[in-house]
Scaffold this active site. Structure first.
Site, short mmCIF file in Angstrom:
data_model
loop_
_atom_site.label_atom_id
_atom_site.label_comp_id
_atom_site.label_asym_id
_atom_site.label_seq_id
_atom_site.Cartn_x
_atom_site.Cartn_y
_atom_site.Cartn_z
N ARG A 263 32.96 31.04 46.33
CA ARG A 263 33.15 31.18 44.88
C ARG A 263 34.19 30.19 44.36
O ARG A 263 34.31 30.00 43.14
CB ARG A 263 33.58 32.60 44.54
CG ARG A 263 32.58 33.66 44.98
CD ARG A 263 33.16 35.06 44.87
NE ARG A 263 33.39 35.44 43.49
CZ ARG A 263 34.09 36.51 43.12
NH1 ARG A 263 34.67 37.27 44.04
NH2 ARG A 263 34.23 36.80 41.84
N ASP B 19 40.55 42.38 35.49
CA ASP B 19 39.49 42.57 36.47
C ASP B 19 39.11 44.05 36.43
O ASP B 19 39.78 44.87 35.80
CB ASP B 19 39.95 42.14 37.86
CG ASP B 19 38.79 41.73 38.77
OD1 ASP B 19 37.62 41.98 38.41
OD2 ASP B 19 39.05 41.17 39.85
N LYS C 94 39.15 32.88 36.17
CA LYS C 94 39.64 33.99 37.00
C LYS C 94 39.96 33.47 38.40
O LYS C 94 39.55 32.37 38.76
CB LYS C 94 38.60 35.11 37.05
CG LYS C 94 37.25 34.72 37.70
CD LYS C 94 36.25 35.85 37.58
CE LYS C 94 34.96 35.50 38.30
NZ LYS C 94 33.91 36.51 38.10
N HIS D 143 39.00 44.79 45.86
CA HIS D 143 38.12 45.93 45.60
C HIS D 143 38.55 47.14 46.42
O HIS D 143 38.31 48.28 46.03
CB HIS D 143 36.67 45.58 45.95
CG HIS D 143 36.04 44.60 45.02
ND1 HIS D 143 36.11 43.24 45.23
CD2 HIS D 143 35.33 44.77 43.88
CE1 HIS D 143 35.47 42.61 44.26
NE2 HIS D 143 34.98 43.52 43.43
N ASP E 86 29.07 39.01 35.14
CA ASP E 86 29.61 38.11 36.15
C ASP E 86 28.49 37.17 36.59
O ASP E 86 27.73 37.50 37.49
CB ASP E 86 30.10 38.90 37.38
CG ASP E 86 31.45 39.54 37.15
OD1 ASP E 86 32.45 38.81 37.09
OD2 ASP E 86 31.49 40.78 37.02
#
Length: 489
Positions: A141, A257, A171, A184, A71
């Site tokens: 991001r 992911d 993504k 997450h 990443d």
């Protein structure tokens, strides 16, 4: 069911695995020789350019052109810049500049650096449209909140990376920018109708596909407006097959992911989630950060047994393996034809400088007292240094919940005060701390190294649109740091 080496090799072909150390353990080398498609490296695998290059060379000795991924988005999410922060300004900064040629050049430079270290697949760019100010996992991001802006920079990023011979991976499909939760930790849900999702979330993915992106990474989020019922997009055949393959026409590799995230496997476990992901249309399973040999074996066994049980077709495994093999073939071919754009050393700092904004007038600062108001880093970002400490010797880091503004003001005395924050709009305690400082020192300079959404009344307000090393260097230049001016040349 009986041992079936052919089927086990097909299952291996769907795996992108992590490992524990700075050197490839035997189980990784043997696994690559037995058909595992590749690896995903994290900061625990990266120590120095020399070590990384040697590690990646050893992986290539185990099999022909394994996928060697990480990443590396630039900006806040960096693996190769873990020690001091990234030399590339990140998506929010590039979106603020809004020069697709700069974005393309920046990602080409990043790709050349990655290729030189032996990487061939970058799990970037993030092409999410960040429309939720309190989004805990995307934020800087993203290139921005405007779908058309994100789309043009998605295309530029894909072209830049792939011109350097590194496969790009757009993504998080179908879009993680409208969430206020982190996948997450939980399964976020986006309540939007199909028309809005097509107009907003899907536009950048269309642009990335048109630019020739080789892979797309799924999101562990629910979007009922796109059909297929409840559950994460990663496990949704309507989203991955009917929408991504059928309507959008994507024929490259669909990457999941991380399968250890609670948004996909928290209730059912990684092996079962992996079976469902491949059945839904994922070709390559990014297993996560700590899924090592024993759990990798469990995932492989689950895939093989699912074929035996009729829950997963052998043809679906063959299809996934073929797509991953074609990606590896593209990497072999692109290595022979990749672009060399010459001197790329300064492109990151150039972008950071162009992104940095100043509201108000920065006075001449002599021996300023710099206060960094700490903010927790998300899981995707990790523990990466940020702030202005490298360029100002008298810098303190405070925690709003534990430190007192009065003590900071006393330490600052009558010196010029610079207050540094990161995504202060998300942290009421940080806002209260800064306001307490500004009530006594209203002419202080505030530097925001996240998204410039919360803007206090202060002497000057500096926005960097990211907390990468080059973002900090750009701000330090504006504040007159001698060290920054010397470092920048």
């Amino acid at each position: 069911m009986p041992h079936d080496p052919t089927l086990e090799r097909l299952a291996n072909a769907t795996l992108l695995v992590p490992f524990e150390s700075l050197h490839a353990p035997r189980w990784i080398l043997d696994g690559l020789a037995d058909g595992i498609s590749g690896v995903c490296l994290f900061h625990n695998n990266l120590e120095s350019p020399e070590q990384v290059t040697a590690l990646n060379a050893s992986l290539c000795e185990a099999t022909d052109t394994p996928l060697i991924s990480l990443d590396e988005e630039g900006g806040d999410v960096t693996r190769i810049g873990q020690a001091r922060g990234s030399d590339y300004p990140g998506n929010a900064a590039l979106g603020a500049v809004d020069d697709p040629d700069l974005t393309r050049a920046t990602l080409r430079a990043l790709g050349q650096q990655l290729s030189g270290l032996g990487f061939n697949l970058d799990l970037a760019p993030s092409v999410d449209v960040n429309v939720a100010d309190d989004n805990p996992v995307i934020g800087t991001r993203s290139f921005g909140a405007d779908a058309e802006l994100v789309a043009r920079h998605a295309a530029a990023s894909v072209r830049g990376l792939q011109e350097a011979g590194v496969a790009a991976c757009a993504k998080h499909f179908p879009g993680h920018g409208a969430t206020s939760q982190d996948s997450h930790h939980t399964l976020p849900r986006v309540e939007a109708d199909a028309a809005l999702l097509h107009r907003r979330e899907l536009l950048p993915f269309r642009a990335a596909i048109d630019a020739g992106v080789r892979s797309i990474l799924t999101a562990h989020i629910e979007l009922p407006g796109l059909g297929g019922g409840d559950g994460p997009a990663t496990l949704n055949q309507a989203v991955l097959n009917d929408l991504l393959r059928g309507e959008l026409g994507f024929d490259g590799v669909v990457v999941s992911d991380a399968m250890d995230m609670r948004g996909v496997s928290g209730e059912i476990g990684i092996p079962e989630a992996s079976v469902l992901a491949v059945a839904a249309g994922c070709d390559l399973l990014c297993l996560g950060r700590f899924v090592y040999a024993d759990q990798v074996a469990q995932v492989r066994t689950a895939l093989v047994e699912a074929v035996g049980d009729g829950r997963l077709s052998g043809e679906r495994l063959e299809e996934a393996a073929d797509r991953n093999a074609r990606l590896r073939q593209w990497i072999r071919s692109s290595a022979e034809n990749r672009a060399d754009s010459g001197d790329t050393e300064r492109v990151g700092l150039t972008g950071a400088r162009r992104a940095t904004r100043v509201d108000g007038d920065i006075p001449p600062l002599e021996n300023p007292y710099v206060v960094e108001v700490d903010a927790p880093a998300g899981v995707a970002v990790g523990d990466v240094p940020w702030g202005l400490g490298p360029w100002f010797s008298d810098t303190v880091r405070v925690t709003p919940e534990a430190d007192e503004p009065a003590a900071v003001l006393a330490a600052a005395s009558d010196r010029d005060l610079v207050v540094v924050v990161r995504d202060a709009h998300r942290y009421p305690t940080a806002q209260a701390f800064v306001n307490a400082l500004l009530s006594a020192r209203p002419k202080a300079v505030v530097v925001e190294m996240g998204l410039p959404i919360w803007r206090p009344d202060c002497g000057a307000y500096v926005s960097t649109y990211g907390a990468a090393h080059v973002n900090g260097l750009s701000a330090a230049e504006l504040l007159g740091s001698t060290g920054a001016l010397e470092a920048a040349g």
